[in-house]
Scaffold this motif. Structure first.
Motif, PDB file in Angstrom:
ATOM      1  N   LEU A 115       4.184   1.744   1.569  1.00 50.50           N
ATOM      2  CA  LEU A 115       2.936   1.763   2.334  1.00 50.50           C
ATOM      3  C   LEU A 115       1.715   1.913   1.419  1.00 50.50           C
ATOM      4  O   LEU A 115       0.663   2.388   1.841  1.00 50.50           O
ATOM      5  CB  LEU A 115       2.972   2.897   3.362  1.00 50.50           C
ATOM      6  CG  LEU A 115       4.070   2.794   4.428  1.00 50.50           C
ATOM      7  CD1 LEU A 115       4.109   4.057   5.288  1.00 50.50           C
ATOM      8  CD2 LEU A 115       3.860   1.563   5.298  1.00 50.50           C
ATOM      9  N   SER A 116       1.838   1.463   0.181  1.00 48.91           N
ATOM     10  CA  SER A 116       0.784   1.632  -0.813  1.00 48.91           C
ATOM     11  C   SER A 116      -0.528   0.975  -0.385  1.00 48.91           C
ATOM     12  O   SER A 116      -0.571  -0.185   0.018  1.00 48.91           O
ATOM     13  CB  SER A 116       1.229   1.028  -2.149  1.00 48.91           C
ATOM     14  OG  SER A 116       0.163   1.026  -3.071  1.00 48.91           O
ATOM     15  N   LEU A 117      -1.601   1.733  -0.516  1.00 45.24           N
ATOM     16  CA  LEU A 117      -2.949   1.243  -0.230  1.00 45.24           C
ATOM     17  C   LEU A 117      -3.628   0.659  -1.471  1.00 45.24           C
ATOM     18  O   LEU A 117      -4.797   0.262  -1.416  1.00 45.24           O
ATOM     19  CB  LEU A 117      -3.809   2.381   0.330  1.00 45.24           C
ATOM     20  CG  LEU A 117      -3.577   2.707   1.808  1.00 45.24           C
ATOM     21  CD1 LEU A 117      -3.892   4.169   2.098  1.00 45.24           C
ATOM     22  CD2 LEU A 117      -4.417   1.804   2.691  1.00 45.24           C
ATOM     23  N   LYS A 118      -2.920   0.607  -2.579  1.00 47.50           N
ATOM     24  CA  LYS A 118      -3.498   0.099  -3.824  1.00 47.50           C
ATOM     25  C   LYS A 118      -3.987  -1.337  -3.660  1.00 47.50           C
ATOM     26  O   LYS A 118      -3.384  -2.143  -2.943  1.00 47.50           O
ATOM     27  CB  LYS A 118      -2.452   0.148  -4.947  1.00 47.50           C
ATOM     28  CG  LYS A 118      -2.976  -0.383  -6.282  1.00 47.50           C
ATOM     29  CD  LYS A 118      -1.921  -0.340  -7.370  1.00 47.50           C
ATOM     30  CE  LYS A 118      -2.471  -0.944  -8.663  1.00 47.50           C
ATOM     31  NZ  LYS A 118      -1.469  -0.919  -9.755  1.00 47.50           N
ATOM     32  N   ARG A 119      -5.092  -1.661  -4.340  1.00 44.39           N
ATOM     33  CA  ARG A 119      -5.617  -3.020  -4.403  1.00 44.39           C
ATOM     34  C   ARG A 119      -5.779  -3.426  -5.861  1.00 44.39           C
ATOM     35  O   ARG A 119      -5.862  -2.574  -6.747  1.00 44.39           O
ATOM     36  CB  ARG A 119      -6.975  -3.118  -3.694  1.00 44.39           C
ATOM     37  CG  ARG A 119      -6.934  -2.746  -2.240  1.00 44.39           C
ATOM     38  CD  ARG A 119      -8.313  -2.821  -1.590  1.00 44.39           C
ATOM     39  NE  ARG A 119      -8.263  -2.275  -0.232  1.00 44.39           N
ATOM     40  CZ  ARG A 119      -7.863  -2.953   0.826  1.00 44.39           C
ATOM     41  NH1 ARG A 119      -7.483  -4.216   0.685  1.00 44.39           N
ATOM     42  NH2 ARG A 119      -7.826  -2.408   2.020  1.00 44.39           N
ATOM     43  N   PHE A 120      -5.834  -4.724  -6.098  1.00 38.98           N
ATOM     44  CA  PHE A 120      -6.025  -5.235  -7.442  1.00 38.98           C
ATOM     45  C   PHE A 120      -7.247  -4.580  -8.089  1.00 38.98           C
ATOM     46  O   PHE A 120      -8.318  -4.510  -7.490  1.00 38.98           O
ATOM     47  CB  PHE A 120      -6.227  -6.752  -7.411  1.00 38.98           C
ATOM     48  CG  PHE A 120      -6.530  -7.360  -8.756  1.00 38.98           C
ATOM     49  CD1 PHE A 120      -5.503  -7.716  -9.615  1.00 38.98           C
ATOM     50  CD2 PHE A 120      -7.842  -7.556  -9.167  1.00 38.98           C
ATOM     51  CE1 PHE A 120      -5.782  -8.267 -10.855  1.00 38.98           C
ATOM     52  CE2 PHE A 120      -8.135  -8.107 -10.400  1.00 38.98           C
ATOM     53  CZ  PHE A 120      -7.095  -8.457 -11.249  1.00 38.98           C
ATOM     54  N   GLY A 121      -7.064  -4.073  -9.309  1.00 38.97           N
ATOM     55  CA  GLY A 121      -8.171  -3.484 -10.055  1.00 38.97           C
ATOM     56  C   GLY A 121      -8.398  -2.011  -9.817  1.00 38.97           C
ATOM     57  O   GLY A 121      -9.267  -1.403 -10.458  1.00 38.97           O
ATOM     58  N   ASP A 122      -7.649  -1.398  -8.912  1.00 41.73           N
ATOM     59  CA  ASP A 122      -7.830   0.035  -8.649  1.00 41.73           C
ATOM     60  C   ASP A 122      -7.532   0.864  -9.895  1.00 41.73           C
ATOM     61  O   ASP A 122      -6.580   0.590 -10.637  1.00 41.73           O
ATOM     62  CB  ASP A 122      -6.891   0.497  -7.524  1.00 41.73           C
ATOM     63  CG  ASP A 122      -7.453   0.218  -6.144  1.00 41.73           C
ATOM     64  OD1 ASP A 122      -8.596  -0.269  -6.059  1.00 41.73           O
ATOM     65  OD2 ASP A 122      -6.741   0.467  -5.152  1.00 41.73           O
ATOM     66  N   THR A 123      -8.330   1.896 -10.107  1.00 39.71           N
ATOM     67  CA  THR A 123      -8.101   2.804 -11.238  1.00 39.71           C
ATOM     68  C   THR A 123      -7.644   4.179 -10.766  1.00 39.71           C
ATOM     69  O   THR A 123      -7.354   5.047 -11.583  1.00 39.71           O
ATOM     70  CB  THR A 123      -9.392   2.960 -12.061  1.00 39.71           C
ATOM     71  OG1 THR A 123     -10.449   3.416 -11.203  1.00 39.71           O
ATOM     72  CG2 THR A 123      -9.789   1.625 -12.689  1.00 39.71           C
ATOM     73  N   HIS A 124      -7.585   4.380  -9.470  1.00 44.34           N
ATOM     74  CA  HIS A 124      -7.092   5.652  -8.949  1.00 44.34           C
ATOM     75  C   HIS A 124      -6.259   5.381  -7.692  1.00 44.34           C
ATOM     76  O   HIS A 124      -6.397   4.349  -7.049  1.00 44.34           O
ATOM     77  CB  HIS A 124      -8.252   6.600  -8.613  1.00 44.34           C
ATOM     78  CG  HIS A 124      -9.112   6.114  -7.491  1.00 44.34           C
ATOM     79  ND1 HIS A 124     -10.117   5.180  -7.682  1.00 44.34           N
ATOM     80  CD2 HIS A 124      -9.134   6.421  -6.160  1.00 44.34           C
ATOM     81  CE1 HIS A 124     -10.710   4.926  -6.527  1.00 44.34           C
ATOM     82  NE2 HIS A 124     -10.135   5.658  -5.577  1.00 44.34           N
ATOM     83  N   LYS A 125      -5.418   6.344  -7.360  1.00 48.94           N
ATOM     84  CA  LYS A 125      -4.520   6.193  -6.217  1.00 48.94           C
ATOM     85  C   LYS A 125      -5.276   6.402  -4.913  1.00 48.94           C
ATOM     86  O   LYS A 125      -6.042   7.355  -4.771  1.00 48.94           O
ATOM     87  CB  LYS A 125      -3.372   7.203  -6.323  1.00 48.94           C
ATOM     88  CG  LYS A 125      -2.295   7.044  -5.252  1.00 48.94           C
ATOM     89  CD  LYS A 125      -1.162   8.038  -5.493  1.00 48.94           C
ATOM     90  CE  LYS A 125      -0.094   7.961  -4.408  1.00 48.94           C
ATOM     91  NZ  LYS A 125       0.596   6.671  -4.379  1.00 48.94           N
ATOM     92  N   ARG A 126      -5.075   5.501  -3.966  1.00 50.78           N
ATOM     93  CA  ARG A 126      -5.657   5.647  -2.635  1.00 50.78           C
ATOM     94  C   ARG A 126      -4.674   6.410  -1.746  1.00 50.78           C
ATOM     95  O   ARG A 126      -3.519   5.999  -1.627  1.00 50.78           O
ATOM     96  CB  ARG A 126      -5.955   4.278  -2.018  1.00 50.78           C
ATOM     97  CG  ARG A 126      -7.025   3.470  -2.761  1.00 50.78           C
ATOM     98  CD  ARG A 126      -7.147   2.095  -2.149  1.00 50.78           C
ATOM     99  NE  ARG A 126      -8.007   1.223  -2.916  1.00 50.78           N
ATOM    100  CZ  ARG A 126      -9.232   0.845  -2.551  1.00 50.78           C
ATOM    101  NH1 ARG A 126      -9.729   1.274  -1.409  1.00 50.78           N
ATOM    102  NH2 ARG A 126      -9.944   0.047  -3.320  1.00 50.78           N
ATOM    103  N   LEU A 127      -5.111   7.471  -1.114  1.00 45.09           N
ATOM    104  CA  LEU A 127      -4.256   8.289  -0.264  1.00 45.09           C
ATOM    105  C   LEU A 127      -4.596   8.038   1.208  1.00 45.09           C
ATOM    106  O   LEU A 127      -5.769   7.958   1.579  1.00 45.09           O
ATOM    107  CB  LEU A 127      -4.437   9.771  -0.587  1.00 45.09           C
ATOM    108  CG  LEU A 127      -4.131  10.186  -2.039  1.00 45.09           C
ATOM    109  CD1 LEU A 127      -4.421  11.661  -2.241  1.00 45.09           C
ATOM    110  CD2 LEU A 127      -2.673   9.871  -2.391  1.00 45.09           C
ATOM    111  N   ARG A 128      -3.560   7.935   2.023  1.00 39.94           N
ATOM    112  CA  ARG A 128      -3.773   7.671   3.450  1.00 39.94           C
ATOM    113  C   ARG A 128      -4.569   8.786   4.118  1.00 39.94           C
ATOM    114  O   ARG A 128      -5.471   8.516   4.941  1.00 39.94           O
ATOM    115  CB  ARG A 128      -2.421   7.492   4.153  1.00 39.94           C
ATOM    116  CG  ARG A 128      -2.491   7.397   5.683  1.00 39.94           C
ATOM    117  CD  ARG A 128      -3.342   6.221   6.134  1.00 39.94           C
ATOM    118  NE  ARG A 128      -3.444   6.134   7.583  1.00 39.94           N
ATOM    119  CZ  ARG A 128      -4.346   6.793   8.318  1.00 39.94           C
ATOM    120  NH1 ARG A 128      -5.238   7.598   7.729  1.00 39.94           N
ATOM    121  NH2 ARG A 128      -4.382   6.639   9.629  1.00 39.94           N
TER     122      ARG A 128
END
Length: 447
Positions: free
Chosen positions: A7-20
């Motif tokens: 269920l990763s919210l990561k997108r191309f180019g992200d430098t930090h983890k996105r948390l739900r």
């Protein structure tokens, strides 16, 4: 595989983890995915691309756009129902990580919305015509200049792989393509493998392929972030499906089975009395006979039975997914969900009738023949100009042809393969009518 990674919210180019749990509830990341797809020019072009009956002038018939919207609606219902049950089974996803049932629905809806975004004009015959050009037509002359996998990409040109390219390909001002969450990209990838080896097993994930050689890096990045399980031989790039890809596939299967059938009835290609019996066999347990008998038109009767049939198959797919969730997470579940359905016989009967009366109707065949002719001519002219440009032997005509391409199509790539793929990419994004218009221009018929 585990759901937190999947269920990763990561997108191309992200430098930090996105948390739900840190998401803005008024505009969640997965909802952003849906919006980006629906506002893209590639999605809009689906309004004039063939679903079943090409270029039909009737109000009854679905285009790729209306089909994709309907698949996304069915996918949303599937995702929400499965999500609700998964959160009951794995409460930490909700209590600790903050996921909700609607997250699953939105992921599946977004991936479903995009499932046909890479399809060329003229339906599946468009894919076949591109492949045949390189396999048996003038494009065969490029074989010795390409690797086996590059050549196979072109010979079996695949809408799913082209869709992944559209969603992820970087270009100036649009790094990372649409920059969708990796969860949505994973659910989109029904065939997470490269074009060779071709159909190495009977596993449903090996039926086709899901990315071109040009997108290998992007594909690996998504697969590794999601924790997809590696499959196949050591040197092959092949992974197990993201579990939600099974729901995207089920949504598509439900819609083309039932709604293509509905189109055929409304167009008179399938006799009403005969056809409605097939749908009634599918919904016999839920039909309200009194209500059904009160409907006075074919369209109303078909619409009522269609709604019941879709609901029946949604509920069936949810049961099948949850019954096989552990095997799906292990990567050992090898069939499409509805292939295991208790309604499999009824579904098979409907598809058989559609093939005989709709897909093989003279109207469809005539337009597919025209589509082959149009795409073959476009490829012949464009690939010749691009190959001559790559080798430095441009003719005056070639120079004119190169000016036809829009600026966002890169024809200055490092390899012949990438330049040929750019031609296919350009043609695939044309609507049916734009393909015919371009064909006529090349023939001098617009003067």
């Amino acid at each position: 595989m585990n759901w937190e990674q999947l269920l990763s919210l990561k997108r191309f180019g992200d430098t930090h983890k996105r948390l739900r749990k840190e998401q803005d509830e008024t505009r969640l990341g997965f909802e952003v995915d849906y919006d980006r797809i629906i506002f893209s020019s590639e999605f809009r072009s689906l309004q004039d691309k063939t679903q079943v009956i090409p270029l039909s002038e009737t109000d009854f018939v679905h285009t790729r756009l209306t089909h994709s919207l309907e698949v996304s609606v069915v996918g949303r219902s599937l995702g929400r129902k499965v999500g609700q049950k998964l959160l009951e089974k794995h409460p930490h996803l909700k209590d600790t990580l903050g996921y909700r049932a609607n997250d699953f629905g939105t992921i599946v809806a977004a991936a479903s919305l995009a499932h046909d975004i890479g399809n060329p004009p003229f339906g599946h015959s468009g894919e076949k015509s591109i492949g045949e050009f390189f396999k048996t037509g003038d494009g065969k002359r490029f074989q010795n200049e390409l690797t086996d996998k590059q050549y196979q990409d072109l010979c079996d040109f695949e809408g799913n792989a082209n869709g992944f390219k559209i969603l992820t390909e970087s270009r100036q001002g649009r790094e990372g393509g649409l920059r969708l969450s990796y969860a949505t990209l994973g659910a989109f990838m029904k065939y997470p493998k490269e074009s060779l080896p071709k159909k190495p097993t009977s596993h449903i994930a090996d039926k086709k392929y899901g990315f071109f050689q040009s997108e290998t890096k992007a594909f690996k990045d998504v697969a590794n972030e999601l924790g997809l399980i590696k499959r196949g031989a050591e040197n092959d790039i092949s992974f197990c499906r993201h579990p939600l890809a099974y729901l995207v596939e089920a949504a598509d299967d439900i819609c083309y089975t039932i709604i293509d059938f509905e189109d055929g009835i409304n167009l008179g290609l399938i006799q009403e009395e005969y056809a409605l019996e097939y749908l009634i066999n599918l919904v016999r347990d839920t039909i309200n006979t009194k209500k059904y008998n009160s409907l006075s038109t074919t369209q109303d009767r078909v619409s009522y039975l269609r709604a019941l049939a879709i609901n029946t198959l949604i509920n069936e797919a949810v049961v099948l997914f949850m019954s096989n969730e552990e095997d799906i997470l292990k990567g050992t579940y090898s069939k499409a969900l509805l292939d295991q359905s208790k309604y499999e016989a009824q579904i098979t009967d409907i598809i058989k009738l559609s093939i005989e009366n709709i897909y093989q109707s003279s109207e469809v065949i005539d337009k597919e023949i025209a589509g082959f002719k149009v795409i073959n001519e476009l490829l012949n002219v464009f690939t010749r100009a691009v190959a001559n440009n790559f080798s430095g032997h441009l003719s005056s005509f070639d120079k004119l042809i190169l000016k036809v391409f829009p600026k966002n199509i890169n024809l200055k790539q490092d390899t012949l393969y990438e330049n040929l793929l750019s031609v296919c990419f350009y043609i695939s994004k044309l609507s049916d009518r734009n393909a015919i218009l371009t064909f006529n221009k090349l023939k001098g018929n617009h003067l």
